[in-house]
Design a protein around this motif. Structure first.
Motif, PDB file in Angstrom:
ATOM      1  N   LEU A  49       1.035  -1.116  -0.113  1.00  0.00           N
ATOM      2  CA  LEU A  49      -0.197  -0.080   0.102  1.00  0.00           C
ATOM      3  C   LEU A  49       0.806   1.295   0.033  1.00  0.00           C
ATOM      4  O   LEU A  49       1.929   1.052   0.565  1.00  0.00           O
ATOM      5  N   LYS A  50       0.348   2.438  -0.762  1.00  0.00           N
ATOM      6  CA  LYS A  50       1.207   3.440  -0.619  1.00  0.00           C
ATOM      7  C   LYS A  50       1.781   4.206   0.750  1.00  0.00           C
ATOM      8  O   LYS A  50       0.977   3.958   1.633  1.00  0.00           O
ATOM      9  N   GLY A  51       3.051   4.178   1.000  1.00  0.00           N
ATOM     10  CA  GLY A  51       3.461   4.944   2.049  1.00  0.00           C
ATOM     11  C   GLY A  51       3.601   3.727   3.334  1.00  0.00           C
ATOM     12  O   GLY A  51       4.053   3.919   4.383  1.00  0.00           O
ATOM     13  N   MET A  52       3.352   2.329   2.880  1.00  0.00           N
ATOM     14  CA  MET A  52       3.669   1.276   3.655  1.00  0.00           C
ATOM     15  C   MET A  52       4.329   0.212   3.314  1.00  0.00           C
ATOM     16  O   MET A  52       4.605   0.063   1.870  1.00  0.00           O
ATOM     17  N   ASP A 102       0.530 -10.085  17.098  1.00  0.00           N
ATOM     18  CA  ASP A 102       1.364 -10.367  18.478  1.00  0.00           C
ATOM     19  C   ASP A 102       2.507  -9.183  18.250  1.00  0.00           C
ATOM     20  O   ASP A 102       3.370  -9.558  18.034  1.00  0.00           O
ATOM     21  N   PHE A 103       2.060  -7.930  18.702  1.00  0.00           N
ATOM     22  CA  PHE A 103       2.946  -6.832  18.754  1.00  0.00           C
ATOM     23  C   PHE A 103       3.311  -6.317  19.989  1.00  0.00           C
ATOM     24  O   PHE A 103       2.592  -6.561  20.936  1.00  0.00           O
ATOM     25  N   ASN A 104       4.331  -5.672  20.180  1.00  0.00           N
ATOM     26  CA  ASN A 104       4.799  -4.984  21.301  1.00  0.00           C
ATOM     27  C   ASN A 104       3.821  -3.621  21.417  1.00  0.00           C
ATOM     28  O   ASN A 104       3.332  -3.272  20.493  1.00  0.00           O
ATOM     29  N   PRO A 105       3.881  -3.323  22.583  1.00  0.00           N
ATOM     30  CA  PRO A 105       2.890  -1.982  22.878  1.00  0.00           C
ATOM     31  C   PRO A 105       3.113  -0.875  21.897  1.00  0.00           C
ATOM     32  O   PRO A 105       2.081  -0.081  21.596  1.00  0.00           O
ATOM     33  N   MET A 106       4.303  -0.475  21.783  1.00  0.00           N
ATOM     34  CA  MET A 106       4.679   0.635  20.929  1.00  0.00           C
ATOM     35  C   MET A 106       4.170   0.392  19.655  1.00  0.00           C
ATOM     36  O   MET A 106       3.757   1.302  18.859  1.00  0.00           O
ATOM     37  N   MET A 107       4.377  -0.850  19.048  1.00  0.00           N
ATOM     38  CA  MET A 107       4.152  -1.053  17.677  1.00  0.00           C
ATOM     39  C   MET A 107       2.876  -1.176  17.535  1.00  0.00           C
ATOM     40  O   MET A 107       2.125  -0.751  16.455  1.00  0.00           O
ATOM     41  N   ALA A 108       1.904  -1.749  18.509  1.00  0.00           N
ATOM     42  CA  ALA A 108       0.696  -1.856  18.480  1.00  0.00           C
ATOM     43  C   ALA A 108      -0.265  -0.466  18.413  1.00  0.00           C
ATOM     44  O   ALA A 108      -1.138  -0.253  17.645  1.00  0.00           O
ATOM     45  N   MET A 109       0.458   0.432  19.142  1.00  0.00           N
ATOM     46  CA  MET A 109       0.003   1.958  19.034  1.00  0.00           C
ATOM     47  C   MET A 109       0.011   2.391  17.766  1.00  0.00           C
ATOM     48  O   MET A 109      -0.685   3.119  17.378  1.00  0.00           O
ATOM     49  N   MET A 110       1.196   2.269  16.965  1.00  0.00           N
ATOM     50  CA  MET A 110       1.615   2.745  15.607  1.00  0.00           C
ATOM     51  C   MET A 110       0.464   2.054  14.677  1.00  0.00           C
ATOM     52  O   MET A 110       0.156   2.784  13.825  1.00  0.00           O
ATOM     53  N   VAL A 111       0.392   0.840  14.823  1.00  0.00           N
ATOM     54  CA  VAL A 111      -0.353   0.372  13.562  1.00  0.00           C
ATOM     55  C   VAL A 111      -1.915   0.024  13.762  1.00  0.00           C
ATOM     56  O   VAL A 111      -2.520  -0.283  12.854  1.00  0.00           O
ATOM     57  N   LYS A 112      -2.293   0.412  14.987  1.00  0.00           N
ATOM     58  CA  LYS A 112      -3.789   0.004  15.228  1.00  0.00           C
ATOM     59  C   LYS A 112      -4.707   0.978  14.368  1.00  0.00           C
ATOM     60  O   LYS A 112      -5.631   0.378  13.804  1.00  0.00           O
ATOM     61  N   PRO A 114      -3.966   2.544  11.259  1.00  0.00           N
ATOM     62  CA  PRO A 114      -3.983   2.063  10.078  1.00  0.00           C
ATOM     63  C   PRO A 114      -4.426   0.830   9.651  1.00  0.00           C
ATOM     64  O   PRO A 114      -5.341   0.459   8.598  1.00  0.00           O
ATOM     65  N   LEU A 115      -4.529  -0.225  10.657  1.00  0.00           N
ATOM     66  CA  LEU A 115      -4.962  -1.553  10.465  1.00  0.00           C
ATOM     67  C   LEU A 115      -6.400  -1.656  10.503  1.00  0.00           C
ATOM     68  O   LEU A 115      -7.191  -2.168   9.895  1.00  0.00           O
ATOM     69  N   ILE A 119      -8.839  -3.124   7.527  1.00  0.00           N
ATOM     70  CA  ILE A 119      -9.730  -3.884   7.649  1.00  0.00           C
ATOM     71  C   ILE A 119     -11.465  -3.365   7.262  1.00  0.00           C
ATOM     72  O   ILE A 119     -12.162  -3.966   6.838  1.00  0.00           O
ATOM     73  N   GLU A 120     -11.656  -2.278   7.622  1.00  0.00           N
ATOM     74  CA  GLU A 120     -12.718  -1.389   7.338  1.00  0.00           C
ATOM     75  C   GLU A 120     -12.978  -1.413   5.792  1.00  0.00           C
ATOM     76  O   GLU A 120     -13.857  -1.639   5.314  1.00  0.00           O
ATOM     77  N   THR A 121     -11.836  -1.222   5.124  1.00  0.00           N
ATOM     78  CA  THR A 121     -11.846  -0.929   3.657  1.00  0.00           C
ATOM     79  C   THR A 121     -12.007  -2.442   3.165  1.00  0.00           C
ATOM     80  O   THR A 121     -12.808  -2.591   2.078  1.00  0.00           O
ATOM     81  N   LEU A 122     -11.362  -3.573   3.512  1.00  0.00           N
ATOM     82  CA  LEU A 122     -11.674  -4.823   3.122  1.00  0.00           C
ATOM     83  C   LEU A 122     -13.288  -5.146   3.383  1.00  0.00           C
ATOM     84  O   LEU A 122     -13.746  -5.782   2.337  1.00  0.00           O
ATOM     85  N   THR A 123     -13.702  -4.853   4.461  1.00  0.00           N
ATOM     86  CA  THR A 123     -14.896  -5.164   4.797  1.00  0.00           C
ATOM     87  C   THR A 123     -15.917  -4.652   3.796  1.00  0.00           C
ATOM     88  O   THR A 123     -17.025  -5.223   3.330  1.00  0.00           O
TER      89      THR A 123
END
Length: 129
Positions: A49-52, A102-112, A114-115, A119-123
């Protein structure tokens, strides 16, 4: 980290949806407009995806007519994306996407965020099938 998409009703049988989700090339129809790369390679596909960064998903699990689960090809960021299918009538089913990472808390905060949007777009695109 768990993200559950909205449940959408699709005018297709559970068999049709199961067949759709088990053919990896079909996921291209569900991808956001910002998809810059999509390639199927055997039992996996890679998309960007653009920018990822690009992500490779592999077929992990299939339960006939009720679930198809894809997972990350890399063990660096382990996650799964499950498509749960529930038969309503002969030609009508519900689909719910479930992301588990299974992400560490910092990663989870960053990706929640956009993810969740992904998921909304796929749905949304599943509801148009």
């Amino acid at each position: 980290m768990d993200i559950k998409g909205n449940t959408v009703t699709v005018n297709k049988s559970s068999k049709e949806l199961f067949d759709f989700f088990t053919k990896l090339e079909n996921y291209e129809q569900l991808m956001p407009e910002s998809t810059e790369k999509f390639e199927v390679d055997g039992d996996s596909f890679i998309f960007g995806l653009k920018g990822m960064p690009e992500i490779r998903l592999v077929m992990k699990e299939k339960t006939e007519f009720s679930n198809v689960t894809l997972g990350a090809a890399s063990s660096k960021l382990p996650f799964t994306l499950a498509s749960d299918i529930e038969k309503l009538e002969e030609n009508q089913s519900n689909v719910t996407l479930k992301f588990n990472g299974d992400f560490n808390p910092m990663m989870a905060m960053m990706v929640k965020k956009p993810l969740t949007k992904f998921i909304e777009t796929l749905t949304e695109n599943i509801s148009k099938l």
